[in-house]
Scaffold this motif. Structure first.
Motif, short mmCIF file in Angstrom:
data_model
loop_
_atom_site.label_atom_id
_atom_site.label_comp_id
_atom_site.label_asym_id
_atom_site.label_seq_id
_atom_site.Cartn_x
_atom_site.Cartn_y
_atom_site.Cartn_z
N MET A 459 0.81 -1.21 0.00
CA MET A 459 0.00 0.00 0.00
C MET A 459 0.85 1.27 0.00
SD MET A 459 -3.27 -0.25 -0.25
CE MET A 459 -3.72 1.36 0.39
N VAL A 460 2.09 1.17 0.47
CA VAL A 460 2.95 2.36 0.52
C VAL A 460 3.22 2.91 -0.87
CG1 VAL A 460 5.21 3.24 1.20
CG2 VAL A 460 3.99 1.67 2.70
N PRO A 461 3.76 2.11 -1.83
CA PRO A 461 3.94 2.68 -3.18
C PRO A 461 2.62 3.00 -3.87
CG PRO A 461 4.46 0.33 -3.18
CD PRO A 461 4.30 0.74 -1.75
N VAL A 462 1.55 2.28 -3.54
CA VAL A 462 0.24 2.59 -4.14
C VAL A 462 -0.23 3.97 -3.69
CG1 VAL A 462 -2.20 1.98 -4.14
CG2 VAL A 462 -0.49 0.21 -4.51
N MET A 463 -0.09 4.25 -2.41
CA MET A 463 -0.53 5.56 -1.89
C MET A 463 0.32 6.68 -2.46
SD MET A 463 -1.32 4.57 2.11
CE MET A 463 -2.07 6.14 2.53
N LEU A 464 1.62 6.41 -2.69
CA LEU A 464 2.50 7.45 -3.20
C LEU A 464 2.36 7.65 -4.71
CD1 LEU A 464 5.71 6.60 -1.16
CD2 LEU A 464 4.26 8.61 -0.86
N LEU A 465 2.28 6.55 -5.47
CA LEU A 465 2.26 6.65 -6.93
C LEU A 465 0.86 6.80 -7.50
CD1 LEU A 465 4.92 3.96 -7.95
CD2 LEU A 465 5.20 6.43 -7.84
N VAL A 466 -0.07 6.00 -7.00
CA VAL A 466 -1.43 5.98 -7.58
C VAL A 466 -2.30 7.07 -6.98
CG1 VAL A 466 -3.45 4.56 -8.02
CG2 VAL A 466 -1.19 3.50 -7.95
N TRP A 467 -2.29 7.16 -5.65
CA TRP A 467 -3.13 8.17 -4.99
C TRP A 467 -2.43 9.52 -4.85
CZ3 TRP A 467 -5.23 4.84 -0.31
CH2 TRP A 467 -6.07 3.84 -0.82
N LYS A 468 -1.10 9.53 -4.93
CA LYS A 468 -0.30 10.73 -4.72
C LYS A 468 -0.60 11.37 -3.36
CE LYS A 468 -1.56 12.47 -8.75
NZ LYS A 468 -1.63 13.34 -9.96
N SER A 469 -0.67 10.51 -2.34
CA SER A 469 -0.97 10.98 -0.99
C SER A 469 0.24 11.69 -0.39
CB SER A 469 -1.35 9.80 -0.09
OG SER A 469 -2.45 9.10 -0.62
N HIS A 470 -0.03 12.55 0.57
CA HIS A 470 1.04 13.22 1.29
C HIS A 470 1.78 12.21 2.16
CE1 HIS A 470 3.12 16.12 3.91
NE2 HIS A 470 2.87 17.02 2.95
N TRP A 471 3.09 12.41 2.29
CA TRP A 471 3.90 11.43 3.01
C TRP A 471 3.49 11.29 4.46
CZ3 TRP A 471 6.77 12.74 7.27
CH2 TRP A 471 7.04 14.10 7.48
N ILE A 472 2.89 12.33 5.05
CA ILE A 472 2.44 12.23 6.44
C ILE A 472 1.31 11.21 6.56
CG2 ILE A 472 1.35 13.49 8.34
CD1 ILE A 472 2.86 15.97 7.48
#
Length: 792
Positions: A459-472
């Motif tokens: 879920m970590v790369p998915v949140m960063l790449l797909v969702w573009k979520s903030h790192w916090i």
């Protein structure tokens, strides 16, 4: 100058009109397809109906956990009331943090067009970064309606993560290994779920007959399991309408019995909703074996959560969220709280607290419902296992096995005979070997927590790449998830010698099979890439290819989406003749759940028309199946015919029908394109047509003349008629399917492990797995295998 500009404007306007007329059907079709695969809007009534139906497919495994949780949490009995309160408090907040907050409201959103599971996360990542270990994708694949991905701003965190993942091959391999670990433990979950669910439900017989032997309970469970696996070939669609009412009655039953026990034995257990009792429990127990034993048993309260995610494909996310928050979650809390109240008053009955807490008047109806619910829970997990194997097969991570489509309504409902009987053997072996819930529970908990950890890390790369979520937000998700899952993981690891070794052995066995198969598949693809033949050499032979062109059509199968495979040069250098029409066929799987039938085939011509050489790329998603009623040969021929018709239409509005000579390219290049190739997307469904010209079209420059259009159209119509007639004559003369049979061997200087893996394991799997000719239903009399050996 003015008149010249006006003339050019007129020509450009005429050309624009013609292009618009041709493009219009494709635009309408693309819009229709995008609307088809876009997330649908459901009415409130329909959502409630789907939420009801999801009970039978998604929540069966999670709902049967009250059968065995407290027994596994206190296998040696209960000494203090506070222990029960502390365990109940752990159950309450574990259910809240993991199934409710993490999965239902976060992880379910990370779906691939409605598809869930480990491979769905991996396919999302493969579309957003170049991390696929088999680089057979082309930018034309990104035009698919089901191929969705995000765009990034330069120097954003997502771009940095993407570049970091793409830089080194070992990072891609580590990600693949993580996915395979999650997949293999999920398969182990599919073996252990039927074992513990059915055995726990069958244990109700012994409660009313204390003198009954445990062996009888095991025999009853084995008989139920054999019956369950024997009916798999009918498919879940046949009995799907029975599942939801059974599970709904089950949740109402356990919720009502729980509320009755709270009222009957006192509501003092309600203080467990205060999380301070978790702290008190661990402070009193300390770092003892009893505290970790209890923790391992409580882990079983969230079993089925991963199946909830894997079975997502049948229902919208909102329907599952409604069903869980309104029915499943409240009923589970009532069931566990009521059992805790009963155990406090009857500590000696902790081993079978569920059945003993049921009033005598409804005992046998409850036993029947419990057994039926256990079967439903097992069915959901078995179906999820089939789906996982199918996805692994499509991504080149599992030997080719027979896949049967059991439903015309649902794409994901399949049956894999070989895997079904393997699951039955292993499931019966686990049930008969352990004979008690405790050891199976230890094994079950280990499998579940490993899958959850893999999902958390993916879920970590998915949140960063797909969702573009903030790192916090990403850090918050990781901390909260690992704060719960790591203690459970450590508790399960401590029980390896008490049954926890079973899922590890199962997962390791499947991991070795999948990794060896994938490794050799990648090496075969690399061999094809580096040994492919230059197009310039083929076209330099002339229209006859330096051979006798005999009537007929030759379909040459290759894993390459571009270039001429080595088997073709091997074939023409050893035989003096070749067919009049040659079609290079590439069947490849993309990291999407499905490729619409209208977009499945890409056809292009290689070289001048008098060479009669074509390329056809058949694209599939990891959910697509080669059904028995599909005539693959007919589909290829129809697409070829449509291509020739469309090509003539395109040539009438293009600059020239002449082709330049292909230039020499590096043989090892992955993105090898050929000048002189014209690509058309043919839609072989219901007679619809569309086309898309690719960047590989490089015609000889010549000005377009509008006043020559009618003359050219008449000439083109005659040319098309002649070529179609020629193609039909070749078909009548005979069709031959040429398949490459590349045998992989380890080099003599290879290590012993590599030799065993390649020369024995992979060779054995190649012998027992299905051939491509069987998968595509190619007649045996039309098949020609071309063998070659490759040393790795």
């Amino acid at each position: 100058m003015a008149s010249l500009s006006e003339s050019e404007g007129t020509n450009r306007g005429s050309m624009w009109e013609l292009d618009q007329n041709l493009d219009q059907p494709m635009d309408e079709e693309a819009s229709r397809l995008k609307n088809m695969y876009r997330e649908k809007k459901f009415s409130s009534v329909l959502l409630l109906r789907l939420a009801f139906q999801s009970l039978g497919v998604v929540f069966g495994d999670l709902g049967t956990s009250p059968l065995y949780v407290f027994y596994n949490a206190f296998p040696h009995g209960v000494d203090d009331d506070e222990d029960v309160i502390g365990a109940l408090s752990l159950i309450i907040y574990t259910l809240t943090l993991i199934p409710l907050l993490k999965y239902v409201f976060v992880v379910l959103r990370a779906n691939d067009n409605g598809q869930g599971g480990t491979f769905a996360l991996y396919s999302l990542l493969c579309r957003h970064a170049k991390i696929s270990t088999i680089p057979n994708q082309h930018k034309t694949d990104e035009d698919l309606t089901t191929y969705s991905r995000q765009t990034y701003e330069e120097n954003s965190l997502a771009v940095k993560i993407k570049r970091w993942l793409e830089t080194r091959a070992y990072k891609r391999n580590c990600l693949l290994i993580l996915v395979l670990i999650g997949t293999c433990t999920a398969i182990g979950d599919g073996i252990l779920t039927p074992a513990i669910s059915v055995l726990s439900a069958s244990g109700g017989i012994k409660v009313q007959n204390p003198n009954m032997s445990t062996d009888i309970v095991v025999v009853v469970a084995v008989v139920i399991l054999i019956g369950l696996f024997s009916m798999q070939h009918y498919g879940t669609d046949k009995v799907g309408w029975l599942f939801a009412p059974i599970v709904l009655i089950w949740f109402i039953l356990i919720g009502s019995v729980g509320a009755l026990n709270i009222h009957k034995y006192g509501n003092s257990v309600l203080k467990a909703f205060n999380p301070i009792y978790i702290y008190r429990y661990f402070r009193r127990k300390g770092n003892t074996s009893d505290s970790w034993t209890t923790l391992g048993g409580i882990m079983l309260s969230i079993t089925g959560t991963e199946a909830l995610y894997a079975d997502l494909c049948h229902f919208p996310v909102l329907a599952i969220q409604i069903a869980f928050t309104l029915i499943v979650f409240p009923c589970l809390l009532l069931a566990y709280t009521g059992q805790a109240a009963y155990i406090i008053s009857h500590k000696e009955h902790v081993s079978d607290a569920f059945y003993r807490s049921i009033p005598d008047a409804i005992y046998w109806p409850a036993f029947i419902i419990a057994t039926a619910s256990a079967i439903v829970a097992s069915q959901a997990t078995i179906s999820a296992t089939y789906s996982i194997i199918k996805q692994a097969l499509a991504l080149g991570c599992f030997p080719r096995v027979k896949v049967v489509h059991t439903s015309k309504k649902f794409l994901g409902q399949i049956y894999i005979p070989d895997i079904n009987w393997l699951l039955l053997i292993l499931c019966v072996a686990v049930t008969a070997g352990f004979k008690n819930q405790s050891q199976i529970g230890n094994a079950y908990g280990t499998a579940v927590v490993i899958v959850m950890l893999v999902t958390t890390f993916l879920m970590v790369p998915v949140m960063l790449l797909v969702w573009k979520s903030h790192w916090i937000l990403v850090v918050t998700f990781i901390v909260l998830s690992l704060m719960v899952e790591l203690p459970y993981f450590s508790a399960c690891i401590l029980k390896i010698d008490q049954g926890g070794w079973v899922p590890l052995v199962i997962a390791t066995t499947f991991f070795i099979i999948m990794y060896v198969w994938h490794y050799c598949t990648v090496k075969r693809y690399e061999f094809e890439m580096h040994s492919k033949v230059s197009m310039a050499w083929i076209l330099g032979l002339g229209p006859s290819l330096g051979l006798v062109r005999v009537p007929g059509i030759g379909f040459v199968y290759t894993e390459l989406a571009s270039g001429v495979p080595h088997i073709f040069s091997h074939f023409i250098t050893n035989l003096p003749a070749i067919h009049s029409v040659v079609v290079f066929v590439c069947v490849k799987y993309l990291p999407v759940y499905t490729v619409p039938m209208e977009e499945r085939f890409l056809v292009r011509r290689i070289g001048p028309k008098n060479f009669h050489i074509f390329r056809c790329i058949a694209r599939y998603g990891y959910k697509d199946l080669h059904k028995k009623d599909d005539d693959f040969e007919k589909m290829l021929f129809d697409c070829l015919t449509l291509f020739i018709r469309l090509e003539s239409m395109m040539d009438g509005y293009s600059e020239s029908d002449e082709f330049s000579v292909p230039e020499q390219r590096t043989e090892g290049s992955i993105n090898n394109t050929f000048l002189g190739e014209k690509t058309i997307n043919t839609m072989c469904s219901n007679g619809d047509l569309s086309y898309s010209s690719q960047d590989s079209i490089v015609p000889v420059q010549s000005p377009f003349r509008v006043n020559n259009l009618l003359t050219y159209s008449s000439h083109a119509s005659q040319t098309v008629s002649n070529e179609l007639e020629f193609l039909n004559r070749c078909k009548d003369a005979g069709v031959v399917h040429i398949l490459g049979n590349t045998i992989v061997r380890a080099r003599r200087d290879s290590g012993i492990i590599k030799k065993v893996a390649v020369d024995y394991m992979y060779a054995f799997m190649r012998r027992i797995c299905r051939e491509n000719s069987v998968i595509f239903h190619i007649p045996h009399e039309s098949l020609l295998n071309v063998g070659q050996i490759y040393y790795i």
